[in-house]
Design a protein around this motif. Structure first.
Motif, PDB file in Angstrom:
ATOM      1  N   GLU A 183       0.918  -1.092  -0.059  1.00  0.00           N
ATOM      2  CA  GLU A 183       0.124  -0.006   0.191  1.00  0.00           C
ATOM      3  C   GLU A 183       0.783   1.147   0.063  1.00  0.00           C
ATOM      4  N   ALA A 184       1.820   1.338   0.840  1.00  0.00           N
ATOM      5  CA  ALA A 184       2.697   2.469   0.999  1.00  0.00           C
ATOM      6  C   ALA A 184       3.543   2.829  -0.323  1.00  0.00           C
ATOM      7  N   ALA A 185       4.046   1.525  -1.043  1.00  0.00           N
ATOM      8  CA  ALA A 185       4.709   1.586  -2.274  1.00  0.00           C
ATOM      9  C   ALA A 185       3.959   2.304  -3.318  1.00  0.00           C
ATOM     10  N   MET A 186       2.665   1.627  -3.405  1.00  0.00           N
ATOM     11  CA  MET A 186       1.658   2.076  -4.358  1.00  0.00           C
ATOM     12  C   MET A 186       1.290   3.605  -4.221  1.00  0.00           C
ATOM     13  N   LEU A 187       1.166   4.089  -2.936  1.00  0.00           N
ATOM     14  CA  LEU A 187       0.628   5.261  -2.663  1.00  0.00           C
ATOM     15  C   LEU A 187       1.772   6.252  -3.026  1.00  0.00           C
ATOM     16  N   ARG A 192       0.162   9.874  -3.751  1.00  0.00           N
ATOM     17  CA  ARG A 192      -0.794  10.222  -2.824  1.00  0.00           C
ATOM     18  C   ARG A 192      -0.078  10.361  -1.665  1.00  0.00           C
ATOM     19  N   PRO A 193      -0.862  11.057  -0.742  1.00  0.00           N
ATOM     20  CA  PRO A 193      -0.419  11.097   0.550  1.00  0.00           C
ATOM     21  C   PRO A 193      -0.523   9.771   1.398  1.00  0.00           C
ATOM     22  N   VAL A 194       0.910   9.322   1.843  1.00  0.00           N
ATOM     23  CA  VAL A 194       1.028   7.939   2.260  1.00  0.00           C
ATOM     24  C   VAL A 194       0.259   7.677   3.627  1.00  0.00           C
ATOM     25  N   THR A 195       0.443   8.503   4.420  1.00  0.00           N
ATOM     26  CA  THR A 195       0.199   8.519   6.239  1.00  0.00           C
ATOM     27  C   THR A 195      -1.541   8.095   6.064  1.00  0.00           C
ATOM     28  N   PRO A 196      -2.394   9.317   5.735  1.00  0.00           N
ATOM     29  CA  PRO A 196      -3.848   9.173   5.877  1.00  0.00           C
ATOM     30  C   PRO A 196      -4.257   7.898   5.249  1.00  0.00           C
ATOM     31  N   PHE A 197      -3.777   7.365   4.253  1.00  0.00           N
ATOM     32  CA  PHE A 197      -4.354   6.191   3.148  1.00  0.00           C
ATOM     33  C   PHE A 197      -4.053   5.011   3.984  1.00  0.00           C
TER      34      PHE A 197
END
Lengths: 477, 336
Positions: free
Chosen positions: B53-57, B62-67
């Motif tokens: 998820e982090a890598a794709m964000l 896209r903002p990593v933390t909120p997602f």
């Protein structure tokens, strides 16, 4: 007990109504200056009929209704006209509008008032009286009341009075009903007479027991006071009509076609004052609430500066943050240095604590909470999708224009999406496109006419030439 | 700021957290009846999901933390881990989870935009690509021939070796056994006397199903899900299996067995209720879940796989836009 009907959706926001109902309606001291916008109603801007430097009396007409859908504007007190200029007005755009500024002389000298005996006056005279008295809907829509009091050939069965007041914080109708129940009843009787309605139903949300009791005591056999469940937006005209009569008024149709007409209670009271005493609409009751020391209801002259009223309610700091209307459908005032208008039912001074900033929007997860809460039975998640994508045709197909912008969908959205803003955006885009289309259609028609005219002239010229040459030819022979 | 100025709603994170919480009873039941292997695979799946998820964000800017905090990746990971055999080689759950997050979720636009249930896409990829590993389910601890502890599990998952042969720890699932035994022309009454069958479903797994039901009721009570999907799914399976069971009880297992067996309960309350990949209208939900129930029953009864929830979900996911379009409720004032 009357059978009540139900509408789908709705929400239960915290009410915050007790804060501003602790003491009776207050009359604030006369302000030093009044700024009276000429456009305070739906329809055409009133035309100023006074000039700078002129002395006017309390209740004197200073702007006359222009065209059919319009309403007159009056001097809220006696004094001198300071200017007729563009001034800041309470509109979300922050744009200026034509206003008449008035310096009160403190004499409160009335014009000569002309009461009317409504039972012996024909309805069209009464309607003209209301138009001249500047009576408009005080629930917030400010539509000229005389138009709504013209039943034409339609049979009005039920006159619905709206005392639901479903938005949080707002209590001006509540206090009016508690303190001036008789005026509302009398006004309703005049309206019933004008509409030739069979019955009057007054809907009040059951969170206002004092108002219900006062209205019941005052109404006698004239009308039925009905306690309706407290649920937002139960005070929307369509929702209240549904709850009281079971009738659903579709978007784009008039309730009168279905035999119902609906007015706010404060409008009824001002109809009464306009007819019984000849008093035009020059003041209204406004709730000042939120971050103020002494929230309450004020009977303020139209044109009083909002900051003057906030000061009365005990807020000293010069802060540029207030909502006009309720927290569900209201808007940020561009400044508190704007005048109170006929539509101003409530001013809420904001604070971070009362209205915390919402987190940044997340993507829609299609949870459907918005659809469950929608009182118009729309699918807000689909409308959002289409509006965002600029697919306005599809948005209309999904009944975008049935949206009443009540804000329930945004209220329940777990992703904090400002849904209503998307719908407002889509609507304004569609309107703009339609205007453009109309303009281009008109241009095309003009162009076609011009081409046709040129062709015709050419043809006629050619014919004339042909005739001439034919004549010349025959003469030669 | 614009109206409405008020809001009262659980955030996406809170919703996902409640769904994760609702899975805890089932996880506890799995540990109780089948040993701690599921905990290892849940950890592996979670770590993979968060990393992907982090890598794709990051890649999608896209903002990593909120997602990452929204919990949706974690939920996908848990649902997949709970759907596949808990003690497989480490790469099994890692591949499945990575596929679910990277391909099924982010390549389609991330949270809210994926048409297919990511966990079920991961499951489908695994069952098609690695059918052998995907059938090696743990036997209930009470029936297993060898005892499993944490170090054995970890050792197996990462090296593939075990002190006893794998068969000593695993067994076919109750649905799988039913299918093979029916092929051998055994009547249901006889099959049900096998030791892996309990009161309603399989030994242990029937309690896991009950725990999913418990979690599901919690989600209903919390208004995270509505009744439409679980009801329509369970009712459809119940009705079809009930009718066929009455018609020929020797060939068709009873309705309660179908509800307690396989992925019926997790499907009803946790997988089909995924809002992103399901319809939004009440009528649409009923159609969607009934369709999934019918397909599940068809695949179980006539198909090549012992269970059919994953394929049923994916097939119905395809229909969602159509279902939504044709089940729009009438607008206020325009009811017939």
């Amino acid at each position: 007990m009357r059978k009540l009907y139900h509408f789908n959706g709705g929400v239960h926001p915290p009410q915050h109504k007790s804060e501003s109902t602790r003491h009776p309606i207050i009359k604030p001291p006369l302000p030093e200056k009044l700024v009276i916008p000429l456009h305070q109603h739906i329809g055409n801007t009133a035309k100023p009929v006074v000039s700078k430097g002129e002395r006017v009396l309390k209740g004197q007409k200073i702007g006359r209704a222009e065209g059919y859908v319009s309403s007159a504007i009056h001097a809220p007190t006696s004094g001198t006209i300071l200017s007729i200029e563009q001034e800041p007005v309470p509109h979300p755009s922050g744009l200026r509008d034509l206003c008449i500024s008035l310096e009160p002389d403190g004499m409160e000298e009335w014009i000569e008032l002309q009461p009317v005996d409504y039972l012996n006056t024909d309805p069209s005279t009464l309607r003209n009286r209301l138009r001249d008295a500047g009576v408009v809907g005080l629930g917030g829509a400010v539509f000229p009341s005389f138009i709504k009091l013209n039943p034409s050939n339609r049979k009005i069965r039920t006159l619905v009075l709206n005392g639901a007041e479903c938005e949080p914080y707002i209590t001006c109708d509540d206090m009016l009903m508690r303190q001036r129940a008789a005026e509302i009843v009398e006004g309703a009787k005049i309206m019933r007479h004008m509409l030739q309605a069979d019955e009057i139903l007054l809907g009040i949300e059951d969170n206002k027991p004092e108002a219900i009791a006062a209205m019941k005591a005052a109404s006698g056999d004239e009308m039925e006071v009905v306690a309706v469940p407290t649920i937002y937006p139960g005070g929307g005209a369509k929702q209240l009509i549904r709850v009281l009569t079971g009738i659903e008024v579709p978007a784009g149709e008039r309730s009168t076609d279905l035999g119902v007409q609906c007015f706010n209670v404060a409008t009824a009271a001002s109809v009464y004052r306009a007819v019984r005493y000849g008093e035009p609409l020059i003041s209204r009751i406004v709730t000042i609430a939120g971050n103020v020391a002494n929230p309450g209801n004020y009977e303020a002259l139209i044109g009083t500066m909002i900051d003057h009223l906030i000061l009365q309610a005990g807020k000293n700091e010069e802060e540029n943050v207030a909502i006009m209307g309720g927290p569900m459908m209201g808007f940020d005032l561009p400044s508190v240095r704007v005048p109170l208008v006929k539509a101003t039912n409530c001013i809420i001074v904001k604070s971070e604590k009362l209205f915390p900033k919402r987190p940044a929007p997340m993507p829609c997860i299609r949870c459907g909470r918005c659809a469950e809460s929608c009182p118009a039975d729309l699918q807000p998640q689909e409308l959002y999708w289409f509006s965002k994508a600029g697919n306005f045709g599809k948005a209309q197909e999904y009944a975008l224009f049935d949206c009443i912008e009540c804000g329930c969908c945004s209220y329940v959205c777990p992703s904090s999406i400002p849904l209503v803003q998307f719908y407002r955006y889509a609507k304004s885009e569609i309107w703009a496109q339609e205007r453009e289309k109309k303009a281009s259609d008109l241009a095309r028609i003009r162009h076609d006419f011009r081409i046709e005219r040129i062709e015709r002239e050419k043809r006629e010229k050619a014919e004339r030439l042909a005739q001439k040459s034919a004549k010349a030819g025959s003469e030669q022979e | 700021m614009n109206s409405p100025y008020l809001a009262k709603t659980p955030s996406v994170t809170e919703i996902m957290a409640k769904v994760l919480l609702a899975l805890i009873p089932a996880i506890a039941a799995l540990v109780w009846f089948f040993g701690p292997a599921i905990l290892v695979s849940l950890c592996l799946a979670s770590a993979t999901a968060l990393l992907c998820e982090a890598a794709m964000l990051k890649l999608r800017k896209r903002p990593v933390t909120p997602f990452l905090m929204d919990g949706s990746a974690l939920l996908t990971a848990w649902l997949l881990a709970l759907s596949i055999p808990p003690m497989g080689p480490w790469w099994l759950i890692v591949t499945g989870t990575a596929f679910a997050i990277v391909i099924a979720k982010h390549l389609y636009g991330g949270l809210g935009s994926n048409p297919f249930n990511p966990a079920m896409v991961g499951y489908a990829v695994l069952i098609i690509s690695f059918p052998v590993q995907m059938t090696q389910w743990l036997a209930p601890a009470s029936l297993a021939q060898a005892h499993l502890d944490f170090s054995t599990i970890l050792h197996y998952m990462f090296s593939g070796s075990l002190p006893s042969p794998l068969d000593a720890y695993t067994s076919a699932t109750p649905l799988d056994t039913l299918k093979t035994q029916l092929h051998l022309a055994k009547p249901i009454t006889e099959i049900m006397t096998l030791p892996i069958y309990g009161k309603m479903g399989g030994v242990g797994s029937e309690w896991v199903a009950a725990a999913y039901l418990l979690g599901g009721l919690y989600l209903l009570q919390q208004k995270i899900i509505t009744w439409h999907v679980p009801f329509a799914f369970v009712a459809t399976i119940f009705v079809f299996s009930g009718i066929f069971n009455l018609y020929d009880p020797a060939l068709h297992a009873g309705p309660f067995f179908e509800l307690a067996g396989g992925a019926t309960m997790i499907g009803a309350f946790f997988i089909l209720t995924d809002p992103v990949t399901g319809p939004t209208t009440p009528r649409g939900k009923l159609i969607f879940a009934s369709g999934a129930g019918f397909l599940t029953w068809i695949i179980r009864t006539y198909g090549g796989y012992p269970d059919g929830v994953a394929f049923a979900v994916l097939l119905m996911n395809i229909c969602v836009p159509l279902i939504d379009a044709y089940t729009q409720p009438p607008v206020f004032g325009k009811k017939k």
